[in-house]
Design an enzyme around this catalytic site. Structure first.
Site, PDB file in Angstrom:
ATOM      1  N   GLY A  18       7.029  -5.027   3.637  1.00  0.00           N
ATOM      2  CA  GLY A  18       5.824  -4.643   2.894  1.00  0.00           C
ATOM      3  C   GLY A  18       4.834  -5.788   2.789  1.00  0.00           C
ATOM      4  N   GLY A  21       1.139  -5.318   1.558  1.00  0.00           N
ATOM      5  CA  GLY A  21       0.879  -4.846   0.204  1.00  0.00           C
ATOM      6  C   GLY A  21       0.514  -6.003  -0.719  1.00  0.00           C
ATOM      7  N   LYS A  22       0.028  -5.681  -1.918  1.00  0.00           N
ATOM      8  CA  LYS A  22      -0.383  -6.733  -2.864  1.00  0.00           C
ATOM      9  C   LYS A  22       0.771  -7.673  -3.189  1.00  0.00           C
ATOM     10  CE  LYS A  22      -4.045  -4.045  -5.066  1.00  0.00           C
ATOM     11  NZ  LYS A  22      -4.441  -3.246  -6.235  1.00  0.00           N
ATOM     12  N   MET A  23       1.939  -7.083  -3.440  1.00  0.00           N
ATOM     13  CA  MET A  23       3.101  -7.898  -3.787  1.00  0.00           C
ATOM     14  C   MET A  23       3.598  -8.677  -2.581  1.00  0.00           C
ATOM     15  SD  MET A  23       4.627  -8.410  -6.589  1.00  0.00           S
ATOM     16  CE  MET A  23       5.532  -9.863  -6.286  1.00  0.00           C
ATOM     17  N   GLU A  44       6.205  -3.735   8.131  1.00  0.00           N
ATOM     18  CA  GLU A  44       5.308  -2.740   7.549  1.00  0.00           C
ATOM     19  C   GLU A  44       5.634  -1.389   8.171  1.00  0.00           C
ATOM     20  OE1 GLU A  44       3.474  -1.840   5.313  1.00  0.00           O
ATOM     21  OE2 GLU A  44       2.989  -3.687   4.253  1.00  0.00           O
ATOM     22  N   HIS A 165      -0.074  -0.532 -16.168  1.00  0.00           N
ATOM     23  CA  HIS A 165      -0.201  -1.091 -14.817  1.00  0.00           C
ATOM     24  C   HIS A 165      -1.511  -0.630 -14.181  1.00  0.00           C
ATOM     25  CE1 HIS A 165       4.154  -1.786 -15.255  1.00  0.00           C
ATOM     26  NE2 HIS A 165       4.009  -2.693 -14.296  1.00  0.00           N
ATOM     27  N   LYS A 169      -0.600   2.144  -9.061  1.00  0.00           N
ATOM     28  CA  LYS A 169       0.870   2.206  -9.165  1.00  0.00           C
ATOM     29  C   LYS A 169       1.313   3.664  -9.202  1.00  0.00           C
ATOM     30  CE  LYS A 169       4.877   0.478 -11.749  1.00  0.00           C
ATOM     31  NZ  LYS A 169       5.630   0.064 -10.559  1.00  0.00           N
TER      32      LYS A 169
END
Length: 256
Positions: A18, A21-23, A44, A165, A169
């Protein structure tokens, strides 16, 4: 005084799932600056535009000569630890490959079904897994405190959990809120109500409210940046490397 030579540093080869992604991007950015870690691959989903691009370009650090892949089996052999904070189905698919390749895993994926959680737990007989819905040190301290306060305060106090959040999310309530609810339930025998808020770009706020007739106690954890979770995930990767098979939590990582 012991002078540390480069040969003394044990390099841990990680694959980040991932990555776009942001994380994933925060985990990748911190890992790229960590002398004890080597990003040997990134994953990904096949339809993501990041697949085929250089990992360094995704992270904004310049080319590193390794491309984002869609198939974990292509890069599993070069990996010590897979960091997985993605979707439930992808997590289980990668878990099966990790078992085949005898690779440790760090799993922070939320919204897993009870069957998927059981799959992770049973897989820990074969490989070491750090499994936690929240990788931050502060949030894991909150789990402990919530249980302690639940023991100390009687049933006169009503308990409620509020979590907030960012609007993107997908799951609600959050995995962290569920874990906090479980900490209360362990003591009281019932899950408290959980209120979920989804708005703006809130990284992650969790409040456990103990409301009595004459006073209210609130335990609050507020993440200012995703780096709180990203750093925890990397600490977990360092912890799990070379461990014997078993299911570990962030409590184990913190107290090591």
């Amino acid at each position: 005084y012991h002078r540390i030579h480069s040969a003394d540093i044990i390099m841990i080869n990680v694959v980040i799932s991932g990555i776009a992604g942001k994380m994933g991007m925060r985990i990748g950015s911190l890992a790229a600056n960590d002398k004890g870690l080597e990003i040997v691959g990134a994953l990904e989903s096949a339809n993501n535009s990041a697949v085929g691009k250089d990992i360094g370009e995704i992270l904004g650090i310049g080319k590193v000569g390794k491309k984002v892949q869609a198939d974990f089996s292509n890069i599993a052999k070069s990996c010590d630890v897979l960091i997985e904070i993605t979707t439930p189905d992808v997590t289980i698919e990668h878990l099966e490959q990790a078992i085949k390749s005898n690779i440790g895993m760090v799993i922070g994926t939320t919204a897993l079904s009870p069957q998927q959680v059981e799959k992770i737990k049973s897989s820990a007989i074969k490989i070491p897994i750090v499994f936690s819905p929240n990788m931050s040190v502060g949030a894991n301290l909150l789990f402990k405190l919530t249980e302690e306060v639940s023991k100390t305060l009687g049933k006169d106090y009503e308990v409620e959990i509020v979590e907030a959040h960012h609007s993107q999310k997908k799951d609600a309530p959050s995995g962290t809120a569920k874990r906090l609810g479980e900490a209360v339930c362990k003591v009281r025998g019932e899950m408290p109500p959980i209120k979920s808020i989804r708005e703006g770009d809130i990284v992650g706020d969790h409040t456990v409210i103990f409301k009595g007739k004459v006073e209210t106690i609130e335990l609050i954890h507020r993440a200012h940046s995703r780096d709180a979770f990203a750093k925890g995930a990397l600490d977990a990767a360092k912890f799990v490397k070379g461990r014997k098979a078993g299911l570990y939590g962030m409590g184990d990582v913190i107290s090591k």
